[in-house]
Design a protein around this motif. Structure first.
Motif, mmCIF file in Angstrom:
data_model
loop_
_atom_site.group_PDB
_atom_site.id
_atom_site.type_symbol
_atom_site.label_atom_id
_atom_site.label_comp_id
_atom_site.label_asym_id
_atom_site.label_seq_id
_atom_site.Cartn_x
_atom_site.Cartn_y
_atom_site.Cartn_z
ATOM 1 N N TYR B 52 6.538 -39.839 7.339
ATOM 2 C CA TYR B 52 7.990 -39.973 7.164
ATOM 3 C C TYR B 52 8.307 -40.297 5.697
ATOM 4 C CZ TYR B 52 12.627 -41.925 6.965
ATOM 5 O OH TYR B 52 13.916 -42.188 6.572
ATOM 6 N N ARG B 53 7.579 -41.271 5.142
ATOM 7 C CA ARG B 53 7.781 -41.626 3.731
ATOM 8 C C ARG B 53 7.515 -40.415 2.838
ATOM 9 N NH1 ARG B 53 8.331 -41.268 -0.480
ATOM 10 N NH2 ARG B 53 8.104 -42.624 -2.290
ATOM 11 N N GLU B 54 6.491 -39.659 3.191
ATOM 12 C CA GLU B 54 6.122 -38.487 2.404
ATOM 13 C C GLU B 54 7.240 -37.435 2.446
ATOM 14 O OE1 GLU B 54 3.426 -37.586 -0.265
ATOM 15 O OE2 GLU B 54 2.900 -39.168 1.143
ATOM 16 N N SER B 55 7.970 -37.398 3.578
ATOM 17 C CA SER B 55 9.042 -36.414 3.739
ATOM 18 C C SER B 55 10.254 -36.735 2.849
ATOM 19 C CB SER B 55 9.475 -36.336 5.205
ATOM 20 O OG SER B 55 10.246 -37.485 5.548
ATOM 21 N N LEU B 56 10.394 -37.975 2.436
ATOM 22 C CA LEU B 56 11.526 -38.362 1.579
ATOM 23 C C LEU B 56 11.330 -37.829 0.165
ATOM 24 C CD1 LEU B 56 12.014 -42.066 2.751
ATOM 25 C CD2 LEU B 56 13.286 -40.052 3.497
ATOM 26 N N THR B 57 10.202 -38.149 -0.426
ATOM 27 C CA THR B 57 9.772 -37.549 -1.693
ATOM 28 C C THR B 57 8.255 -37.603 -1.708
ATOM 29 O OG1 THR B 57 9.833 -39.694 -2.814
ATOM 30 C CG2 THR B 57 11.727 -38.237 -3.161
ATOM 31 N N THR B 58 7.672 -36.690 -2.443
ATOM 32 C CA THR B 58 6.215 -36.664 -2.503
ATOM 33 C C THR B 58 5.668 -37.942 -3.138
ATOM 34 O OG1 THR B 58 4.280 -35.489 -3.329
ATOM 35 C CG2 THR B 58 6.216 -35.484 -4.736
ATOM 36 N N THR B 59 4.496 -38.336 -2.694
ATOM 37 C CA THR B 59 3.813 -39.436 -3.372
ATOM 38 C C THR B 59 2.690 -38.911 -4.272
ATOM 39 O OG1 THR B 59 2.207 -39.800 -1.613
ATOM 40 C CG2 THR B 59 4.299 -41.030 -1.465
ATOM 41 N N GLY B 60 2.684 -37.609 -4.462
ATOM 42 C CA GLY B 60 1.739 -37.034 -5.428
ATOM 43 C C GLY B 60 2.284 -37.304 -6.824
ATOM 44 N N ILE B 61 1.712 -38.295 -7.507
ATOM 45 C CA ILE B 61 2.314 -38.767 -8.760
ATOM 46 C C ILE B 61 1.814 -37.988 -9.976
ATOM 47 C CG2 ILE B 61 2.770 -41.077 -7.883
ATOM 48 C CD1 ILE B 61 0.277 -42.008 -9.464
ATOM 49 N N GLY B 62 1.001 -36.978 -9.724
ATOM 50 C CA GLY B 62 0.486 -36.173 -10.825
ATOM 51 C C GLY B 62 -0.937 -36.574 -11.180
ATOM 52 N N ASN B 63 -1.576 -35.720 -12.032
ATOM 53 C CA ASN B 63 -2.921 -36.094 -12.465
ATOM 54 C C ASN B 63 -3.930 -36.116 -11.320
ATOM 55 O OD1 ASN B 63 -4.245 -36.632 -14.818
ATOM 56 N ND2 ASN B 63 -2.939 -38.405 -15.307
ATOM 57 N N ASN B 64 -3.699 -35.321 -10.281
ATOM 58 C CA ASN B 64 -4.582 -35.244 -9.096
ATOM 59 C C ASN B 64 -4.572 -36.497 -8.228
ATOM 60 O OD1 ASN B 64 -6.637 -33.882 -11.541
ATOM 61 N ND2 ASN B 64 -5.713 -32.599 -9.977
ATOM 62 N N ILE B 65 -3.565 -37.360 -8.432
ATOM 63 C CA ILE B 65 -3.515 -38.624 -7.687
ATOM 64 C C ILE B 65 -2.324 -38.654 -6.731
ATOM 65 C CG2 ILE B 65 -3.280 -41.149 -7.897
ATOM 66 C CD1 ILE B 65 -4.480 -40.886 -10.686
ATOM 67 N N ALA B 66 -2.546 -39.192 -5.540
ATOM 68 C CA ALA B 66 -1.436 -39.437 -4.611
ATOM 69 C C ALA B 66 -1.523 -40.861 -4.086
ATOM 70 C CB ALA B 66 -1.467 -38.454 -3.449
ATOM 71 N N ILE B 67 -0.357 -41.427 -3.817
ATOM 72 C CA ILE B 67 -0.320 -42.795 -3.284
ATOM 73 C C ILE B 67 0.524 -42.844 -2.008
ATOM 74 C CG2 ILE B 67 -0.753 -44.063 -5.429
ATOM 75 C CD1 ILE B 67 2.405 -44.317 -5.522
ATOM 76 N N PRO B 68 0.051 -42.157 -0.963
ATOM 77 C CA PRO B 68 0.799 -42.214 0.292
ATOM 78 C C PRO B 68 0.921 -43.665 0.735
ATOM 79 C CG PRO B 68 -1.441 -41.428 0.686
ATOM 80 C CD PRO B 68 -1.246 -41.478 -0.806
#
Lengths: 104, 151
Positions: B52-68
């Motif tokens: 659900y949180r991911e559906s609001l905006t991506t948590t892929g912050i760039g640089n091959n990193i994500a913080i779901p």
């Protein structure tokens, strides 16, 4: 004298983007030679709360928020750049540059 | 280092050999690990809250990193999991990059101001530090990751 900026960051969950945006603003403000103080409104509540004199002295205000700013009336009459936290996380330099433009 | 921190980030929070095929698969597998660790009570509920949180905006912050991350009633203790995935995953990242470095953060809904939350906030801030990111991406072992995060 260096331009003074103040900022407020706040995201929906208040867990991560609030703090990433705060760090990125500080990082690029420093690189570009600006003074900045950043108030975070996250899951831990309000931290580094900006005082009225700090707001008064600031040349420009940045709201890096995805939600409403608490006590936003403190900033009435100030020049405010409003952006989303993701934009600031993605490109902190652009946010600082945009804010600097508001001063000139 | 205080005892909280040792407890917060230990070997069981680090997954160096995740083999997920998609973003959702990665989140699901990591939710199961959190459940096994006793950090969350129900991996399906947590999975849904993170998506659900991911559906609001991506948590892929760039640089091959994500913080779901998710605030979820299924979370027992605020915690995080670090994972490296064997392949790059689509994550709609801010910079268009694919993701193989994942920090999954779990926070209870009513949580405020505890030590673990502070740690997550601090860690999030560190992700804006190029040197920190570089060393995380270069790390090969669980020990490397522990050392970098605890420093």
């Amino acid at each position: 004298m260096a331009k003074k900026m103040v900022a407020v960051t706040a995201c929906i969950a208040g867990i991560a983007h609030t703090y990433m945006a705060a760090e990125n603003l500080k990082k690029f403000a420093k690189k570009e030679g600006y003074d900045i103080k950043v108030e975070t409104q996250g899951a831990m509540g309000v931290e580094n709360r900006l005082s009225s004199s700090e707001i008064q002295d600031a040349d420009v205000v940045i709201f890096a928020v995805d939600t409403t700013v608490q006590d936003s009336d403190r900033f009435d009459g100030k020049k405010i750049l409003k952006v989303g936290t993701s934009e600031v996380v993605k490109d902190g330099k652009a946010a600082i540059d945009e804010a600097a433009k508001l001063v000139n | 280092m205080n005892s909280n921190l040792v407890d917060f980030i230990s070997e069981k929070n680090i997954v160096m050999d995740l083999h997920a095929e998609t973003r959702d698969d990665a989140i699901h597998q990591l939710a199961l690990i959190l459940e096994k660790n006793g950090s969350i009570s129900n991996s399906e509920d947590f999975y849904k809250d993170v998506l659900y949180r991911e559906s609001l905006t991506t948590t892929g912050i760039g640089n091959n990193i994500a913080i779901p991350h998710g605030k979820s009633k299924s979370v027992i203790n605020s915690t995080m999991l670090f994972a490296k995935n064997s392949k790059l995953l689509d994550w709609n990242s801010l910079d268009g990059s694919k993701v193989n470095v994942i920090f999954l953060m779990a926070v209870p809904i009513e949580s405020k101001g505890d030590e673990h939350l502070k740690m997550l906030a601090k860690l999030s801030g560190k992700l804006m530090d190029d040197e920190f990111v570089k060393s995380i991406k270069e790390a090969k072992t669980t020990e490397d990751i522990l050392k970098i995060i605890r420093d």
